[in-house]
Design a protein around this motif. Structure first.
Motif, PDB file in Angstrom:
ATOM      1  N   TRP A 299       0.832  -1.207   0.000  1.00 27.21           N
ATOM      2  CA  TRP A 299       0.000   0.000   0.000  1.00 27.21           C
ATOM      3  C   TRP A 299       0.858   1.244   0.000  1.00 27.21           C
ATOM      4  CZ3 TRP A 299      -4.806  -0.849  -1.172  1.00 27.21           C
ATOM      5  CH2 TRP A 299      -5.299  -2.140  -0.966  1.00 27.21           C
ATOM      6  N   THR A 332     -12.142   8.499   5.905  1.00 26.29           N
ATOM      7  CA  THR A 332     -11.874   7.148   5.405  1.00 26.29           C
ATOM      8  C   THR A 332     -12.691   6.884   4.157  1.00 26.29           C
ATOM      9  OG1 THR A 332     -11.174   6.151   7.498  1.00 26.29           O
ATOM     10  CG2 THR A 332     -12.233   4.697   5.908  1.00 26.29           C
ATOM     11  N   LEU A 336     -11.161   6.268   0.306  1.00 25.06           N
ATOM     12  CA  LEU A 336     -11.360   4.990  -0.378  1.00 25.06           C
ATOM     13  C   LEU A 336     -12.232   5.135  -1.618  1.00 25.06           C
ATOM     14  CD1 LEU A 336     -11.762   2.505   2.614  1.00 25.06           C
ATOM     15  CD2 LEU A 336      -9.784   2.806   1.108  1.00 25.06           C
ATOM     16  N   LEU A 348     -12.203  -2.548  -5.562  1.00 26.46           N
ATOM     17  CA  LEU A 348     -12.793  -2.343  -4.242  1.00 26.46           C
ATOM     18  C   LEU A 348     -14.243  -2.816  -4.257  1.00 26.46           C
ATOM     19  CD1 LEU A 348     -11.268   1.116  -3.307  1.00 26.46           C
ATOM     20  CD2 LEU A 348     -11.045  -0.977  -1.951  1.00 26.46           C
ATOM     21  N   LEU A 352     -18.890   0.160  -1.515  1.00 25.19           N
ATOM     22  CA  LEU A 352     -18.083   1.223  -0.929  1.00 25.19           C
ATOM     23  C   LEU A 352     -18.765   2.577  -1.115  1.00 25.19           C
ATOM     24  CD1 LEU A 352     -15.406   2.088   0.392  1.00 25.19           C
ATOM     25  CD2 LEU A 352     -14.461   2.322  -1.905  1.00 25.19           C
ATOM     26  N   ALA A 482     -17.960   2.568   4.637  1.00 30.28           N
ATOM     27  CA  ALA A 482     -17.243   1.324   4.326  1.00 30.28           C
ATOM     28  C   ALA A 482     -17.719   0.260   5.316  1.00 30.28           C
ATOM     29  CB  ALA A 482     -15.739   1.521   4.420  1.00 30.28           C
ATOM     30  N   VAL A 494     -10.983  -5.186   4.446  1.00 30.02           N
ATOM     31  CA  VAL A 494     -11.685  -4.812   3.218  1.00 30.02           C
ATOM     32  C   VAL A 494     -11.674  -6.021   2.294  1.00 30.02           C
ATOM     33  CG1 VAL A 494     -11.752  -3.254   1.242  1.00 30.02           C
ATOM     34  CG2 VAL A 494     -11.029  -2.396   3.488  1.00 30.02           C
ATOM     35  N   LEU A 500      -5.529  -4.345   3.782  1.00 26.91           N
ATOM     36  CA  LEU A 500      -6.260  -3.084   3.915  1.00 26.91           C
ATOM     37  C   LEU A 500      -7.401  -3.291   4.909  1.00 26.91           C
ATOM     38  CD1 LEU A 500      -6.695  -0.149   2.964  1.00 26.91           C
ATOM     39  CD2 LEU A 500      -8.185  -1.060   1.155  1.00 26.91           C
TER      40      LEU A 500
END
Length: 541
Positions: A299, A332, A336, A348, A352, A482, A494, A500
């Motif tokens: 990351w 956050t 994201l 993702l 989300l 999230a 996640v 993550l």
């Protein structure tokens, strides 16, 4: 403007974590460079590698940092704000009775709110500074997040409430196992924060007349009343009454932080213990502007290191194999959602940015012409009244004292926390490269009706009751974006993104069940860290 309306707006802006125009307690870490900051034409770019990075130092980030450090993991905590050390007679935090640049993140309110702020005589337009609160204006909602080491715990009033099992399982995933959390994780948080209720000799003092009136009125209306556990050493407030310290608790001027100390916020509990392990480094003034997945699967965290005025001193790219998002629901989620929309983090989860809620918050200004609350209203919070028998409409009402604002002495604050199935979402705009918050018009209406009925009953009599959310619809407890169950598992992993994690209010699906969120966010993080330390440390982390 009618006197009552002006009073209500001032009360809403000052009474509960600076609610309405300024509110809210959540964790920190920013998503974009401030428009008001001055950035040099050339700044140094630094690349660093870290074992684990935590973005944000509030309840989720504090828990994660401490438990990882205790497991032997070196941790870097990125905090966009500054430290706010306190102590007897300190003037570390701004006072609501005399706001200055320390109140606001980079010194401004959203342009749409400026006329309203000027109308009530509080322009709130200060020089750029890494201040405490960032107002985020979305569609049909104003939400606020905090900045500083300790996150939202710096400015929250301190109510440490655990929902009942029935309320918990109505609004949160049953697999979280309330029975175990009630036995293990909620008590662990209470011990860390050293929660206690206010002593009777304090409540009997003239400064706490408003609290006594609230309790008596609630009982007269047929409602139960109980003391609220608070993360406070009340000896500090008693010392104020004896004249040994300048007032901070006992005049109610603690909505933007308690200057005298004695408040067991995250910076002096979880973060302090984490740093004492020698494994944790807290990097203040580190404003996170983006996150990405590197080609090798690790990351990348893009950061601007700033000074107090927001000028960029250095740009950084931190690389880590474990990234814990604990920047609070707003930040956050924005980080994201933008990363997913731009391809910085491919694949993702589809949910989300959704599942966002207001926690059913409602703020009222109560002017009672039958009672004089006194020139000084002691705080932060003493009593609360729970109505949890029906978990589908559960709510809690508390009295929150007003600081000395030059208003008449017959006005105080009533605040409600509810439950609601209504949800908002975050959306990315490619034209502006920004993420915005959208809330349905009329959202939380059912929750509000139940809070309104109880607040009206206990305030019945000669006077006025003003719902500040009808003037500025706001929340100081944003949750979701999230959420567990769709974007993350119950431990904050996640889905489909190794290394993550989300461990803050963004993980909570919209409400913490008629309670302010701090206790549940921290307890959920404690539960998650038990599992992550056992399963992920040494492999993923």
């Amino acid at each position: 403007m009618p006197t009552t309306s002006r009073r209500a707006l001032l009360a809403g802006a000052a009474g509960f974590g600076a609610a309405s125009l300024l509110t809210a307690p959540t964790a920190t870490a920013a998503t974009a460079a401030p428009a008001t900051a001055s950035t040099p034409a050339r700044v140094r770019l630094t690349r660093e590698e870290h074992r684990a990075v935590v973005i944000g130092s509030g309840f989720g980030g504090g828990v994660a940092a401490l438990r990882l450090a205790q497991a032997g993991v070196p941790v870097t905590v990125l905090e966009r704000g500054r430290r706010w050390p306190t102590g007897p007679d300190a003037e570390t935090f701004p006072r609501v009775s005399g706001l200055d640049k320390r109140a606001l993140w980079y010194g401004t309110v959203p342009a749409a709110l400026r006329p309203l702020a000027e109308l009530i005589g509080t322009p709130l337009d200060f020089a750029p500074y890494v201040g405490l609160l960032e107002p985020v204006l979305g569609e049909n909602i104003l939400a606020v997040c905090a900045a500083g080491v300790g996150g939202g715990s710096l400015v929250y009033q301190g109510m440490t409430l655990e929902p009942s099992e029935a309320v918990f399982h109505t609004w949160l995933p049953e697999k979280l196992d309330h029975a175990r959390m009630h036995r293990v994780h909620y008590p662990r948080v209470a011990r860390m924060l050293r929660t206690v209720t206010a002593p009777d000799d304090l409540i009997r003092s003239p400064n706490y007349h408003a609290a006594r009136v609230f309790a008596e009125r609630a009982r007269r209306a047929g409602y139960g009343v109980e003391k609220i556990p608070m993360p406070i050493d009340w000896d500090y407030a008693l010392a104020e009454l004896r004249g040994e310290m300048k007032p901070s608790y006992t005049n109610g001027d603690c909505a933007l932080g308690v200057n005298n100390g004695g408040k067991h916020s995250v910076d002096v509990t979880y973060i302090e213990r984490a740093e004492a392990t020698g494994k944790v480094t807290v990097a203040t003034h580190h404003n996170v502007t983006g996150v990405a997945r590197a080609k090798d699967g690790r990351w990348e965290v893009h950061v601007e290191r700033t000074d107090d005025a927001g000028r960029t001193l250095e740009q950084k790219v931190l690389t880590t194999r474990a990234l814990i998002m604990a920047a609070g629901s707003l930040n956050t989620s924005r980080l994201l959602v933008r990363a997913g929309a731009t391809g910085a983090v491919p694949d993702l989860p589809d949910g989300l940015g959704e599942g966002w809620g207001t926690n059913g918050d409602r703020i009222y200004a109560w002017t009672n012409l039958e009672e004089d609350f006194g020139a000084e209203q002691g705080g932060p919070v003493v009593y609360g009244s729970k109505d949890w028998a029906d978990p589908t409409h559960a709510n809690t009402v508390i009295q929150a004292s007003l600081p000395p604002l030059g208003l008449d002495t017959r006005t105080t604050m009533l605040v409600g926390f509810g439950v609601s199935a209504d949800r908002g979402r975050f959306r990315y705009d490619s034209l502006t490269d920004s993420v915005s918050l959208h809330w349905p018009l009329g959202g939380d209406a059912s929750s509000y009706r139940h809070i309104q009925r109880r607040v009206a009953a206990l305030s019945r009599g000669l006077g006025t009751l003003t719902d500040t959310n009808l003037l500025v619809n706001s929340t100081w407890h944003p949750l979701g974006g999230a959420p567990m169950g769709t974007v993350c598992d119950l431990e904050g992993r996640v889905r489909g993104q190794r290394g993550l994690y989300v461990l803050d209010g963004a993980l909570i699906p919209g409400t913490t069940g008629a309670c302010n969120p701090s206790m549940t966010i921290a307890a959920v993080a404690e539960r998650a860290m038990d599992t992550l330390v056992a399963q992920d440390v040494g492999t993923v982390i």
